[in-house]
Design a protein around this motif. Sequence first.
Motif, short mmCIF file in Angstrom:
data_model
loop_
_atom_site.label_atom_id
_atom_site.label_comp_id
_atom_site.label_asym_id
_atom_site.label_seq_id
_atom_site.Cartn_x
_atom_site.Cartn_y
_atom_site.Cartn_z
N MET A 1 0.85 -1.19 0.00
CA MET A 1 0.00 0.00 0.00
C MET A 1 0.89 1.24 0.00
N THR A 2 0.55 2.22 -0.83
CA THR A 2 1.32 3.46 -0.89
C THR A 2 1.08 4.27 0.38
N PRO A 3 2.16 4.74 1.06
CA PRO A 3 1.97 5.54 2.27
C PRO A 3 1.18 6.82 1.96
N GLU A 4 0.36 7.23 2.90
CA GLU A 4 -0.40 8.47 2.73
C GLU A 4 0.54 9.66 2.84
N THR A 5 0.37 10.60 1.94
CA THR A 5 1.21 11.79 1.94
C THR A 5 0.35 13.04 1.88
N GLY A 6 0.97 14.19 2.08
CA GLY A 6 0.26 15.45 1.96
C GLY A 6 -0.94 15.52 2.87
N LEU A 7 -2.05 16.07 2.35
CA LEU A 7 -3.26 16.23 3.15
C LEU A 7 -3.78 14.88 3.64
N GLU A 8 -3.62 13.84 2.85
CA GLU A 8 -4.07 12.51 3.28
C GLU A 8 -3.40 12.09 4.58
N ALA A 9 -2.11 12.40 4.71
CA ALA A 9 -1.38 12.05 5.92
C ALA A 9 -1.91 12.84 7.12
N LEU A 10 -2.24 14.10 6.89
CA LEU A 10 -2.78 14.92 7.97
C LEU A 10 -4.15 14.43 8.40
N VAL A 11 -4.98 14.07 7.42
CA VAL A 11 -6.31 13.53 7.74
C VAL A 11 -6.18 12.23 8.52
N ALA A 12 -5.29 11.37 8.09
CA ALA A 12 -5.09 10.09 8.80
C ALA A 12 -4.63 10.33 10.24
N ALA A 13 -3.74 11.30 10.43
CA ALA A 13 -3.25 11.60 11.78
C ALA A 13 -4.36 12.16 12.65
N ALA A 14 -5.23 12.99 12.07
CA ALA A 14 -6.34 13.57 12.83
C ALA A 14 -7.32 12.48 13.26
N VAL A 15 -7.62 11.56 12.36
CA VAL A 15 -8.53 10.46 12.70
C VAL A 15 -7.91 9.57 13.77
N ALA A 16 -6.61 9.28 13.63
CA ALA A 16 -5.92 8.42 14.60
C ALA A 16 -5.88 9.05 15.98
N LEU A 17 -5.91 10.36 16.04
CA LEU A 17 -5.87 11.07 17.31
C LEU A 17 -7.09 10.72 18.17
N VAL A 18 -8.19 10.44 17.54
CA VAL A 18 -9.41 10.11 18.27
C VAL A 18 -9.29 8.74 18.93
N GLY A 19 -8.80 7.76 18.17
CA GLY A 19 -8.65 6.42 18.72
C GLY A 19 -9.97 5.89 19.26
N GLN A 20 -9.93 5.40 20.50
CA GLN A 20 -11.13 4.86 21.14
C GLN A 20 -11.86 5.89 22.00
N ARG A 21 -11.38 7.12 22.01
CA ARG A 21 -12.01 8.14 22.83
C ARG A 21 -13.34 8.59 22.23
N ARG A 22 -14.22 9.02 23.08
CA ARG A 22 -15.54 9.46 22.61
C ARG A 22 -15.44 10.69 21.74
N ARG A 23 -14.60 11.66 22.14
CA ARG A 23 -14.44 12.88 21.37
C ARG A 23 -13.13 13.55 21.75
N VAL A 24 -12.45 14.13 20.76
CA VAL A 24 -11.27 14.95 21.03
C VAL A 24 -11.36 16.23 20.21
N VAL A 25 -10.62 17.23 20.67
CA VAL A 25 -10.53 18.50 19.94
C VAL A 25 -9.09 18.68 19.48
N LEU A 26 -8.93 18.93 18.20
CA LEU A 26 -7.63 19.21 17.60
C LEU A 26 -7.52 20.70 17.34
#
Length: 223
Positions: A1-26
């Motif tokens: 799989m091609t690694p996510e780059t650019g905005l895709e990488a930022l979106v992936a990091a933002a989604v990962a920040l939530v994890g199992q938590r109910r809600r987070v603020v970035l």
Amino acid sequence: MTPETGLEALVAAAVALVGQRRRVVLGIAGAPGSGKSTLAEALVDGVAAREGDGWVAHVPMDGFHLADAQLDRLGARSRKGVPDTFDADGYAHLLRRITAEPDSWVYAPGFERTLEQPLAASMVVPPSARLVVTEGNYLLLAEARWERARAELAEVWFVTGDEELRRSRLVERHVAFGKEPEAAEAWVARNDDPNATVVAAAASRADRIVVNGPEGWSFGAVR
């Protein structure tokens, strides 16, 4: 799989920040004109495309500008936009509600650029939102009232880029919203440039650096 780059990488990091938590603020911080709002909107769109529209919400700090009536009372209208012309305590309280009341509809003020005035309850965070993106100049300031807001944020990303381009965008923005070119230049020199210096001094407190470059968005090294 091609690694996510650019905005895709930022979106992936933002989604990962939530994890199992109910809600987070970035939080997205940066100097005036750096592209904070553009990045926040791109992240919201990217996360919504990936996780669904209701999964993400956007609450800018701009809704906590003091209204002109209060600035006039304080004799501060000519300094509009500097740290003490915001209701930082109200902003911190809203962020606390967003994280502490995930099952409620949480209303938030917006900001009307044409009027240059805050608008009460013009935005809302729905119970379905797992990620809330907020942006503002002063999220990283080492002042108690701003640190209360910072304490409610899972991470803060600091946007940086070409300084000449950032400044030219500011002048264009002020002109677009009604200032004459000379007045726009003067406003940037008197208000926005000093604010940019204050904001840049706090960049080392960010969790991640985001570079607003000619080829798009990318993560950079924390200073």
